[in-house]
Design an enzyme around this catalytic site. Structure first.
Site, PDB file in Angstrom:
ATOM      1  N   SER A   1       5.969 -50.526 -12.228  1.00  0.00           N
ATOM      2  CA  SER A   1       5.762 -49.149 -12.688  1.00  0.00           C
ATOM      3  C   SER A   1       7.020 -48.339 -12.404  1.00  0.00           C
ATOM      4  O   SER A   1       7.844 -48.720 -11.569  1.00  0.00           O
ATOM      5  CB  SER A   1       4.579 -48.511 -11.967  1.00  0.00           C
ATOM      6  N   ASP A   2       7.180 -47.223 -13.095  1.00  0.00           N
ATOM      7  CA  ASP A   2       8.203 -46.279 -12.681  1.00  0.00           C
ATOM      8  C   ASP A   2       7.672 -45.520 -11.468  1.00  0.00           C
ATOM      9  O   ASP A   2       6.533 -45.709 -11.034  1.00  0.00           O
ATOM     10  CB  ASP A   2       8.568 -45.339 -13.833  1.00  0.00           C
ATOM     11  N   PHE A   3       8.484 -44.656 -10.930  1.00  0.00           N
ATOM     12  CA  PHE A   3       8.233 -43.990  -9.651  1.00  0.00           C
ATOM     13  C   PHE A   3       6.890 -43.250  -9.668  1.00  0.00           C
ATOM     14  O   PHE A   3       6.736 -42.233 -10.344  1.00  0.00           O
ATOM     15  CB  PHE A   3       9.370 -43.011  -9.374  1.00  0.00           C
ATOM     16  N   SER A   4       5.902 -43.782  -8.969  1.00  0.00           N
ATOM     17  CA  SER A   4       4.573 -43.194  -8.824  1.00  0.00           C
ATOM     18  C   SER A   4       3.836 -43.028 -10.156  1.00  0.00           C
ATOM     19  O   SER A   4       2.916 -42.227 -10.268  1.00  0.00           O
ATOM     20  CB  SER A   4       4.668 -41.824  -8.123  1.00  0.00           C
ATOM     21  N   ALA A   5       4.210 -43.829 -11.157  1.00  0.00           N
ATOM     22  CA  ALA A   5       3.649 -43.651 -12.500  1.00  0.00           C
ATOM     23  C   ALA A   5       2.166 -44.004 -12.577  1.00  0.00           C
ATOM     24  O   ALA A   5       1.444 -43.442 -13.402  1.00  0.00           O
ATOM     25  CB  ALA A   5       4.442 -44.482 -13.505  1.00  0.00           C
TER      26      ALA A   5
END
Length: 737
Positions: free
Chosen positions: A263-267
């Site tokens: 995932s992207d940052f905290s996505a």
């Protein structure tokens, strides 16, 4: 280790141990000033045990730190599974190359591969295993800040660069010395953010998604990228990170990706804010079912997956599959045999930012520069004339972009430093003239790195010095443009022009000297109407990187002839964006309408961009012949050769980029008015002529039809070969199956 051993390892791991492998957190969780393990931040909601056993970290680099973290981690890991180290290495580690948008302007795939290879070497020596690069998102909207991380608006060009960069980072074996795992991002269609606003939703038809946006991701996957990152946006109303159709059906099944999906940052957690997941438990369930293997920087997996499995709401096989992919990646990198891989404190001192890598950075930068205008052949500069360098980038080391987070501006060569070695001191002056940003511009959220205000009286003094210098000069070179923090993530702009404090300087200089050469620093296409109308020459140098100053002087003096081509259209006005050359036709195209009113057009500006995709001038002139076709009928078994003769009719050696475009005139779905299908670079001496040919085959005609099938259809096609997307040099042929 053998695959069978990895599979067995997964089978003996506890559920919690497996889920910890799927957690990624920031490296600073592990280090304090003394370099010892510390606890997590309280607000993330993960335990000390999670931190101790997390399978990967991001954002920390330097060999000594990562060797220390790996050693401590391995001492606690019950199965001796090594940790993965990842970071954003976008356009260089310590040697900073031009950003991807500028590398796209080179149309030089070999150069891009070399730059990625050097970045991989420096990153691996610094202890990293995975780089979050390349970003292959196609973008048509210059307001989007992350334009600088993309190679532009064209799916074919982006696909070519995706393949080249993956090869540069990984080579033929990412486990070999000085290689890292590449990560294709952001899947999918992140560059289509509505209104160019970062993190915004995306609204695309399935036709546009498949025929324009997906191709570069697939090219990166086919090149062997070991990791793919999800995007923040929605696709078809579903957040990409929890979009099972996007991740499993398209990425895994159709494209054949079998690597790690992160995932992207905290996505994953952000799907709650989207209004798609009601809580973290639901977000965890949807993300694992969609096939996301690693949860970057949130507690969603760590806090919820154990319970979901125990309650029978998530099949543990989904966990096993994800962990197996993670461990297989660690195995491909050779970490089970050597957890530290290439990390070396000694080599970090000797093999990083070398003379050789600086030489490559200088060449890459100079090849990326795009000469937009050169009236009266004011360039290259006549060194016998009095020249004034006036502008805030005259002696400014901050030319490496906001996403060169591993680099250091102090390593950059400024224009003044480079020019003083070439220009006569008694005929050349250097004046800043203004700050990069006026006091009216506030870069909120950028912390201590944001530019400080400059008192008005100091600005007035700078202006007086600049005007005085301009009056005495025969030519004024003005290095101006965006602040490096105005491009990159979270830097969407509603107005895409040069900062007003610099435009005020430009106007005052223009009042006293008409011979202005603008050297433009930027991370995106800008509105250049006023500059283009007034300046004699405009040279776009992007954010040129470590060797930026030397490269600029090389081109200004004619030591290097500019050869860059725009990888993205420069709009006439921000009101045109999103804009691209490869748009669809309408039922009332202005160029074919007999009615000047009731056609698709603006009433206050042209439809065409100020400078189109593929455009770029040279210090010499090239003559391109009419297109010649070997046949006017293409079949599945017989290709067509399309060629032109190119002659250098100027007085200096130069490199031209020939671009081949196709148009499917009538199809089962509306096709773009023009599509880039191939390009070739040719270098010619004055008076030299060469034949440049392209093979046109059935594969070039393929597109995804309304049923979602990749097809080619019989019919009429137009073909162009020229030096920009607006070329009129056309021929036609027919395709018969």
């Amino acid at each position: 280790m053998k695959v069978q051993e990895i599979t067995k390892l997964v089978s003996i791991m506890s559920l919690q141990e497996k889920i910890d492998q799927m957690l990624q957190i920031m490296g600073f969780f592990y280090m304090d000033d003394e370099g010892v393990l510390t606890g997590p931040m309280r607000d993330l909601g993960i335990t000390q045990d999670d931190v101790d056993m997390a399978g990967s970290i991001l954002g920390t680099f330097e060999a000594e730190k990562l060797i220390h973290i790996q050693k401590k981690y391995m001492e606690k890991q019950p199965h001796h599974i090594p940790m993965l180290f990842m970071a954003d290495v976008i356009h260089g580690m310590k040697t900073i190359f031009p950003p991807p948008i500028a590398q796209g302007a080179t149309f030089n795939l070999e150069m891009a591969e070399k730059c990625a290879s050097v970045a991989a070497k420096e990153a691996s020596i610094s202890g990293l295993h995975v780089v979050f690069s390349p970003m292959v998102d196609l973008v048509h909207d210059a307001r989007w800040g992350r334009v600088m991380e993309s190679t532009g608006e064209d799916p074919y060009l982006n696909s070519c660069f995706a393949e080249a960069q993956v090869k540069g980072f990984q080579g033929d074996d990412m486990g070999k010395p000085y290689k890292v795992c590449a990560c294709i991002k952001h899947f999918a269609a992140y560059g289509g953010a509505i209104a160019g606003r970062d993190y915004n939703t995306v609204e695309l038809s399935d036709n546009t998604l498949r025929n324009l946006y997906l191709a570069p991701y697939e090219a990166g996957v086919k090149a062997g990228a070991g990791m793919v990152m999800t995007s923040f946006n929605t696709v078809n109303g579903v957040p990409a990170t929890t979009n099972k159709w996007l991740m499993r059906d398209i990425l895994r099944n159709e494209m054949g990706f079998d690597g790690v999906l992160i995932s992207d940052f905290s996505a994953i957690k952000e799907t709650i804010a989207h209004g798609y997941s009601k809580d973290e438990t639901e977000a965890a369930k949807k993300a694992i079912e969609a096939g996301v293997d690693i949860d970057m920087m949130s507690n969603v997996y760590a806090a919820n997956l154990v319970k979901l499995v125990e309650e029978g709401k998530v099949d543990e096989k989904l966990i096993d599959d994800a962990v197996l992919r993670i461990l297989l990646l660690k195995n491909k990198l050779g970490l089970f045999e050597n957890p530290y891989k290439d990390a070396s404190v000694d080599e970090e001192k000797t093999l990083v930012l070398t003379e050789e890598s600086r030489k490559l950075a200088r060449q890459a930068a100079s090849e990326s520069f795009v000469l937009l205008k050169n009236d009266e052949n004011i360039l290259p500069l006549d060194l016998k004339k009095k020249i004034a360098f006036i502008g805030p980038y005259t002696d400014n080391k901050e030319m490496i972009s906001s996403w060169a987070i591993t680099g250091n501006a102090k390593d950059c060569v400024t224009i003044k430093e480079a020019a003083e070695k070439v220009f006569s001191s008694d005929r050349t002056v250097y004046v800043n003239g203004s700050p990069v940003l006026g006091n009216d511009v506030k870069l909120v959220g950028f912390g201590d790195g944001a530019p400080k205000e400059v008192p008005e009286e100091e600005q007035e003094k700078m202006m007086r010095e600049a005007v005085s210098a301009a009056k005495e000069a025969e030519v004024v070179v003005m290095p101006i443009g965006e602040h490096y923090m105005q491009s990159g993530e979270a830097t969407s702009r509603g107005f895409i022009d040069v900062p007003e404090v610099q435009m005020k300087l430009f106007r005052e200089i223009a009042k006293v000297n008409e011979n202005i050469v603008v050297v433009l620093f930027n991370g995106r296409p800008l509105d250049l109407r006023e500059i283009s109308q007034t300046a004699k020459a405009v040279l776009d140098v992007w954010m040129p990187g470590t060797e930026g100053g030397n490269a600029v002087v090389d081109v200004l003096t004619g030591k290097v002839n500019p050869q860059g081509k725009l990888p993205m259209s420069f709009p006439y006005s921000v009101g045109q964006v999103p804009i691209s050359y490869n748009h669809y036709s309408t039922g009332r195209p202005a160029e074919l309408s007999s009615d000047p009113r009731y056609c698709s057009k603006y009433i206050d500006m042209p439809n065409e961009p100020l400078y189109p995709f593929g455009y770029g001038k040279s210090y010499t002139e090239f003559e391109i012949s009419q297109v010649r076709l070997s046949d006017t009928t293409l079949t599945d078994s017989k290709s067509i050769k399309a060629e032109v003769s190119v002659k250098n009719i100027g007085h200096t050696v130069g490199t031209e980029t020939l671009q081949l475009y196709l148009q499917d005139c009538f199809a089962s779905v509306v096709r773009p008015v023009k599509e880039l299908k191939s390009f070739k670079k040719v270098t010619l001496q004055p008076g030299e002529e060469a034949v440049v040919s392209f093979d046109v085959d059935e594969e070039m005609l393929r597109f995804v039809n309304a049923e979602g099938k990749l097809v080619s259809e019989e019919g009429e096609f137009n073909l162009w070969i020229g030096n920009a997307s607006n070329t009129k040099n056309k021929a036609s042929f027919t395709y018969k199956m």
